[in-house]
Design a protein around this motif. Structure first.
Motif, PDB file in Angstrom:
ATOM      1  N   LEU A  82       0.827  -1.211   0.000  1.00 62.40           N
ATOM      2  CA  LEU A  82       0.000   0.000   0.000  1.00 62.40           C
ATOM      3  C   LEU A  82       0.863   1.264   0.000  1.00 62.40           C
ATOM      4  CD1 LEU A  82      -2.916  -0.847   2.454  1.00 62.40           C
ATOM      5  CD2 LEU A  82      -3.020  -0.633  -0.030  1.00 62.40           C
ATOM      6  N   ARG A  83       1.885   1.281   0.837  1.00 62.33           N
ATOM      7  CA  ARG A  83       2.774   2.451   0.892  1.00 62.33           C
ATOM      8  C   ARG A  83       3.488   2.650  -0.443  1.00 62.33           C
ATOM      9  NH1 ARG A  83       3.940   0.097   5.768  1.00 62.33           N
ATOM     10  NH2 ARG A  83       2.948   1.133   7.514  1.00 62.33           N
ATOM     11  N   ALA A  84       3.880   1.549  -1.087  1.00 64.25           N
ATOM     12  CA  ALA A  84       4.609   1.633  -2.356  1.00 64.25           C
ATOM     13  C   ALA A  84       3.761   2.254  -3.463  1.00 64.25           C
ATOM     14  CB  ALA A  84       5.089   0.242  -2.783  1.00 64.25           C
ATOM     15  N   ILE A  85       2.441   2.104  -3.392  1.00 67.38           N
ATOM     16  CA  ILE A  85       1.584   2.703  -4.422  1.00 67.38           C
ATOM     17  C   ILE A  85       0.965   4.010  -3.947  1.00 67.38           C
ATOM     18  CG2 ILE A  85       1.146   0.563  -5.676  1.00 67.38           C
ATOM     19  CD1 ILE A  85      -1.578   0.381  -4.302  1.00 67.38           C
ATOM     20  N   GLY A  86       1.439   4.503  -2.805  1.00 67.19           N
ATOM     21  CA  GLY A  86       1.064   5.832  -2.370  1.00 67.19           C
ATOM     22  C   GLY A  86      -0.069   5.940  -1.383  1.00 67.19           C
ATOM     23  N   TYR A  87      -0.462   4.830  -0.774  1.00 69.34           N
ATOM     24  CA  TYR A  87      -1.528   4.869   0.226  1.00 69.34           C
ATOM     25  C   TYR A  87      -0.954   4.565   1.594  1.00 69.34           C
ATOM     26  CZ  TYR A  87      -4.660   4.697  -3.755  1.00 69.34           C
ATOM     27  OH  TYR A  87      -5.302   4.975  -4.917  1.00 69.34           O
ATOM     28  N   GLU A  88      -1.490   5.228   2.580  1.00 68.53           N
ATOM     29  CA  GLU A  88      -1.080   4.953   3.956  1.00 68.53           C
ATOM     30  C   GLU A  88      -2.053   3.913   4.510  1.00 68.53           C
ATOM     31  OE1 GLU A  88       1.573   4.932   6.716  1.00 68.53           O
ATOM     32  OE2 GLU A  88       1.803   6.202   4.973  1.00 68.53           O
ATOM     33  N   PRO A  89      -1.544   2.786   5.016  1.00 71.29           N
ATOM     34  CA  PRO A  89      -2.435   1.758   5.567  1.00 71.29           C
ATOM     35  C   PRO A  89      -3.276   2.318   6.707  1.00 71.29           C
ATOM     36  CG  PRO A  89      -0.172   0.971   5.447  1.00 71.29           C
ATOM     37  CD  PRO A  89      -0.147   2.430   5.125  1.00 71.29           C
ATOM     38  N   GLU A  90      -4.493   1.842   6.787  1.00 72.10           N
ATOM     39  CA  GLU A  90      -5.368   2.263   7.883  1.00 72.10           C
ATOM     40  C   GLU A  90      -4.868   1.668   9.187  1.00 72.10           C
ATOM     41  OE1 GLU A  90      -9.446   1.314   7.143  1.00 72.10           O
ATOM     42  OE2 GLU A  90      -9.423   2.284   5.186  1.00 72.10           O
ATOM     43  N   ILE A  91      -5.060   2.415  10.251  1.00 73.46           N
ATOM     44  CA  ILE A  91      -4.713   1.909  11.570  1.00 73.46           C
ATOM     45  C   ILE A  91      -5.746   0.852  11.931  1.00 73.46           C
ATOM     46  CG2 ILE A  91      -4.477   2.500  14.015  1.00 73.46           C
ATOM     47  CD1 ILE A  91      -3.601   5.301  13.066  1.00 73.46           C
ATOM     48  N   ALA A  92      -5.257  -0.297  12.340  1.00 69.79           N
ATOM     49  CA  ALA A  92      -6.148  -1.416  12.640  1.00 69.79           C
ATOM     50  C   ALA A  92      -7.053  -1.097  13.823  1.00 69.79           C
ATOM     51  CB  ALA A  92      -5.334  -2.669  12.930  1.00 69.79           C
ATOM     52  N   ASP A  93      -8.310  -1.406  13.662  1.00 73.78           N
ATOM     53  CA  ASP A  93      -9.288  -1.271  14.737  1.00 73.78           C
ATOM     54  C   ASP A  93      -9.075  -2.446  15.687  1.00 73.78           C
ATOM     55  OD1 ASP A  93     -11.503  -0.931  16.356  1.00 73.78           O
ATOM     56  OD2 ASP A  93     -12.922  -1.654  14.853  1.00 73.78           O
ATOM     57  N   VAL A  98      -9.422  -8.378  17.016  1.00 77.50           N
ATOM     58  CA  VAL A  98      -9.870  -9.467  17.906  1.00 77.50           C
ATOM     59  C   VAL A  98     -10.803 -10.403  17.140  1.00 77.50           C
ATOM     60  CG1 VAL A  98     -11.267 -10.010  19.953  1.00 77.50           C
ATOM     61  CG2 VAL A  98      -9.571  -8.168  20.049  1.00 77.50           C
ATOM     62  N   LEU A  99     -11.726  -9.838  16.388  1.00 78.37           N
ATOM     63  CA  LEU A  99     -12.670 -10.671  15.638  1.00 78.37           C
ATOM     64  C   LEU A  99     -11.967 -11.480  14.543  1.00 78.37           C
ATOM     65  CD1 LEU A  99     -15.663  -8.169  15.377  1.00 78.37           C
ATOM     66  CD2 LEU A  99     -15.424 -10.135  16.918  1.00 78.37           C
ATOM     67  N   GLU A 100     -10.966 -10.885  13.896  1.00 73.19           N
ATOM     68  CA  GLU A 100     -10.190 -11.617  12.886  1.00 73.19           C
ATOM     69  C   GLU A 100      -9.428 -12.772  13.530  1.00 73.19           C
ATOM     70  OE1 GLU A 100      -7.719  -8.796  10.849  1.00 73.19           O
ATOM     71  OE2 GLU A 100      -9.437  -7.783   9.952  1.00 73.19           O
ATOM     72  N   ARG A 101      -8.835 -12.526  14.712  1.00 73.14           N
ATOM     73  CA  ARG A 101      -8.118 -13.596  15.401  1.00 73.14           C
ATOM     74  C   ARG A 101      -9.072 -14.712  15.806  1.00 73.14           C
ATOM     75  NH1 ARG A 101      -4.733 -11.847  20.167  1.00 73.14           N
ATOM     76  NH2 ARG A 101      -3.955 -13.958  19.886  1.00 73.14           N
ATOM     77  N   LEU A 102     -10.282 -14.350  16.220  1.00 69.18           N
ATOM     78  CA  LEU A 102     -11.294 -15.351  16.561  1.00 69.18           C
ATOM     79  C   LEU A 102     -11.661 -16.163  15.325  1.00 69.18           C
ATOM     80  CD1 LEU A 102     -13.389 -16.605  18.493  1.00 69.18           C
ATOM     81  CD2 LEU A 102     -14.932 -14.713  17.870  1.00 69.18           C
ATOM     82  N   GLU A 103     -11.876 -15.477  14.211  1.00 74.22           N
ATOM     83  CA  GLU A 103     -12.242 -16.158  12.968  1.00 74.22           C
ATOM     84  C   GLU A 103     -11.159 -17.129  12.514  1.00 74.22           C
ATOM     85  OE1 GLU A 103     -12.844 -14.782   8.410  1.00 74.22           O
ATOM     86  OE2 GLU A 103     -13.897 -13.592   9.914  1.00 74.22           O
ATOM     87  N   THR A 108     -10.072 -18.237  21.628  1.00 71.58           N
ATOM     88  CA  THR A 108     -11.385 -18.841  21.864  1.00 71.58           C
ATOM     89  C   THR A 108     -12.454 -17.750  21.932  1.00 71.58           C
ATOM     90  OG1 THR A 108     -11.240 -18.663  24.265  1.00 71.58           O
ATOM     91  CG2 THR A 108     -10.273 -20.663  23.238  1.00 71.58           C
ATOM     92  N   PRO A 109     -13.726 -18.137  21.809  1.00 73.62           N
ATOM     93  CA  PRO A 109     -14.799 -17.146  21.954  1.00 73.62           C
ATOM     94  C   PRO A 109     -14.757 -16.433  23.308  1.00 73.62           C
ATOM     95  CG  PRO A 109     -15.660 -19.111  20.910  1.00 73.62           C
ATOM     96  CD  PRO A 109     -14.251 -19.427  21.340  1.00 73.62           C
TER      97      PRO A 109
END
Length: 118
Positions: A82-93, A98-103, A108-109
């Protein structure tokens, strides 16, 4: 036989300009000053990552599986792209992380619920 662009070029910080285009089938040559787009100047590593990302239809979990890397490593490579094409990555919510790690089955839940209550 055409070769890939020699990028990045040592000691150069600006993107190169193209001054000639040749169309082999028609034999037409166009001279001028043309800018390369942000994708044309990617490093081979970023270009390979982008090709894989497109091939798996933007699924970072599938990129993780194909490369055999951890999700944080894949995410870091995506942020680099993303940085290489000129975009700044979004700050992770933190909640979505947490939900991604659960998925992914990394927590554990019950652990997810505790983290989300904080």
């Amino acid at each position: 036989m055409p070769r890939p662009l020699p990028l990045p070029f040592p000691d150069e910080t600006e993107a190169p300009l193209v001054t000639e285009l040749r169309f082999p089938t028609s034999g037409v040559t166009v001279r001028g000053v043309f800018e390369l787009n942000e994708f044309a100047t990617l490093t081979p590593e970023n270009l390979d990552f982008l090709r894989l990302y497109i091939r798996v239809r933007g699924n970072l979990k599938e990129v993780e599986r194909v490369l055999g890397l951890s999700y944080p490593t894949v995410r870091a490579r995506f942020d680099t792209l993303l940085r290489a094409i000129g975009y700044e990555p979004e700050i992770a919510d933190p909640q979505s992380e947490v939900l991604e790690r659960l998925e992914r089955g990394e927590i554990t839940p019950d652990e997810a619920a505790r983290k989300l209550r904080r």
